[in-house]
Design a protein around this motif. Structure first.
Motif, PDB file in Angstrom:
ATOM      1  N   GLY A  34      -9.120   3.189 -13.340  1.00 27.21           N
ATOM      2  CA  GLY A  34      -9.589   3.463 -11.986  1.00 27.21           C
ATOM      3  C   GLY A  34     -11.086   3.601 -11.861  1.00 27.21           C
ATOM      4  O   GLY A  34     -11.600   3.846 -10.774  1.00 27.21           O
ATOM      5  N   GLU A  35     -11.805   3.448 -12.952  1.00 24.71           N
ATOM      6  CA  GLU A  35     -13.257   3.579 -12.917  1.00 24.71           C
ATOM      7  C   GLU A  35     -13.864   2.404 -12.164  1.00 24.71           C
ATOM      8  O   GLU A  35     -13.490   1.250 -12.378  1.00 24.71           O
ATOM      9  CB  GLU A  35     -13.782   3.620 -14.354  1.00 24.71           C
ATOM     10  N   VAL A  36     -14.786   2.676 -11.286  1.00 23.78           N
ATOM     11  CA  VAL A  36     -15.436   1.626 -10.502  1.00 23.78           C
ATOM     12  C   VAL A  36     -16.634   1.119 -11.290  1.00 23.78           C
ATOM     13  O   VAL A  36     -17.442   1.907 -11.773  1.00 23.78           O
ATOM     14  CB  VAL A  36     -15.888   2.169  -9.130  1.00 23.78           C
ATOM     15  N   SER A  37     -16.720  -0.212 -11.416  1.00 19.58           N
ATOM     16  CA  SER A  37     -17.854  -0.782 -12.138  1.00 19.58           C
ATOM     17  C   SER A  37     -19.135  -0.527 -11.351  1.00 19.58           C
ATOM     18  O   SER A  37     -19.146  -0.539 -10.124  1.00 19.58           O
ATOM     19  CB  SER A  37     -17.648  -2.282 -12.362  1.00 19.58           C
ATOM     20  N   LYS A  38     -20.212  -0.296 -12.079  1.00 21.12           N
ATOM     21  CA  LYS A  38     -21.485   0.020 -11.440  1.00 21.12           C
ATOM     22  C   LYS A  38     -22.132  -1.257 -10.914  1.00 21.12           C
ATOM     23  O   LYS A  38     -22.094  -2.298 -11.556  1.00 21.12           O
ATOM     24  CB  LYS A  38     -22.402   0.714 -12.432  1.00 21.12           C
ATOM     25  N   GLY A  81      -7.639   0.811 -18.053  1.00 24.21           N
ATOM     26  CA  GLY A  81      -8.548   1.472 -18.970  1.00 24.21           C
ATOM     27  C   GLY A  81      -8.579   0.733 -20.298  1.00 24.21           C
ATOM     28  O   GLY A  81      -7.666  -0.031 -20.620  1.00 24.21           O
ATOM     29  N   ASN A  93      -7.881  -0.780 -12.226  1.00 25.93           N
ATOM     30  CA  ASN A  93      -7.001   0.306 -12.637  1.00 25.93           C
ATOM     31  C   ASN A  93      -6.625   0.238 -14.109  1.00 25.93           C
ATOM     32  O   ASN A  93      -5.717   0.914 -14.539  1.00 25.93           O
ATOM     33  CB  ASN A  93      -5.736   0.306 -11.769  1.00 25.93           C
ATOM     34  N   ARG A 148     -13.447   2.434 -21.113  1.00 32.27           N
ATOM     35  CA  ARG A 148     -13.390   2.496 -19.655  1.00 32.27           C
ATOM     36  C   ARG A 148     -12.163   3.295 -19.250  1.00 32.27           C
ATOM     37  O   ARG A 148     -11.072   3.063 -19.750  1.00 32.27           O
ATOM     38  CB  ARG A 148     -13.317   1.102 -19.039  1.00 32.27           C
ATOM     39  N   LYS A 149     -12.360   4.244 -18.338  1.00 33.08           N
ATOM     40  CA  LYS A 149     -11.250   5.043 -17.833  1.00 33.08           C
ATOM     41  C   LYS A 149     -10.504   4.254 -16.764  1.00 33.08           C
ATOM     42  O   LYS A 149     -11.124   3.475 -16.023  1.00 33.08           O
ATOM     43  CB  LYS A 149     -11.764   6.349 -17.239  1.00 33.08           C
ATOM     44  N   LEU A 172      -5.628  11.448 -20.516  1.00 26.29           N
ATOM     45  CA  LEU A 172      -6.302  10.862 -19.352  1.00 26.29           C
ATOM     46  C   LEU A 172      -5.344  10.600 -18.202  1.00 26.29           C
ATOM     47  O   LEU A 172      -5.720  10.696 -17.038  1.00 26.29           O
ATOM     48  CB  LEU A 172      -6.976   9.539 -19.741  1.00 26.29           C
ATOM     49  N   CYS A 173      -4.113  10.268 -18.536  1.00 28.16           N
ATOM     50  CA  CYS A 173      -3.136   9.865 -17.520  1.00 28.16           C
ATOM     51  C   CYS A 173      -2.089  10.945 -17.251  1.00 28.16           C
ATOM     52  O   CYS A 173      -1.025  10.645 -16.688  1.00 28.16           O
ATOM     53  CB  CYS A 173      -2.454   8.564 -17.951  1.00 28.16           C
ATOM     54  N   ALA A 186     -12.966  -1.941  -8.257  1.00 27.14           N
ATOM     55  CA  ALA A 186     -12.192  -0.866  -8.878  1.00 27.14           C
ATOM     56  C   ALA A 186     -11.080  -1.519  -9.679  1.00 27.14           C
ATOM     57  O   ALA A 186     -10.294  -2.283  -9.144  1.00 27.14           O
ATOM     58  CB  ALA A 186     -11.624   0.062  -7.823  1.00 27.14           C
TER      59      ALA A 186
END
Length: 120
Positions: free
Chosen positions: A27-31, A48, A46, A24-25, A75-76, A44
């Motif tokens: 800040g990725e929002v879960s679906k 990863g 924060n 998981r990246k 990534l960061c 959301a």
């Protein structure tokens, strides 16, 4: 020509062993599921999650960890912090093989290190 096959095969094999996976990246929002209740909102987070196989020779494990660090760094944009780290073992799988004297069973599992991180 055949003298080059073994070194090339070794390099290909070892390059596959030095890989970390991003699960998981930051800040990725879960679906949100189409079957979710109406009052559920996507969250959301924060944090990863990175993982790598924590087995094998020490230099291979160190290369996998270094690969994880490199991917988090990229990534960061070079600025990240570790939030937590944990080891987890996969569910054991049993393989049964027929031999000339009967059957043999071998049970295998793998240990992964999970790194939880946040971009700063």
């Amino acid at each position: 020509m055949k003298y080059f096959i073994v070194p090339i095969a070794t390099i290909i094999f070892l390059s596959g062993c030095t890989s970390a996976d991003i699960l998981r990246k930051p800040g990725e929002v879960s679906k949100q599921s189409q079957y979710a209740p109406q009052n559920e909102t996507p969250k959301a987070n924060n944090i990863g999650i990175m993982r790598y196989l924590n087995e094998g020779a020490e230099f291979v494990r160190e290369a996998r960890r270094e690969d994880a660090y490199k991917k988090m760094y990229n990534l960061c944009n070079g600025k990240y912090e570790l939030v937590d780290e944990a080891d987890s073992e996969t569910t054991p799988t049993t393989f049964i093989n027929e031999t000339s004297t009967g059957f043999t069973a071998q049970t295998l599992s793998s240990t992964y290190t999970y790194i939880y991180f946040r971009c700063t």
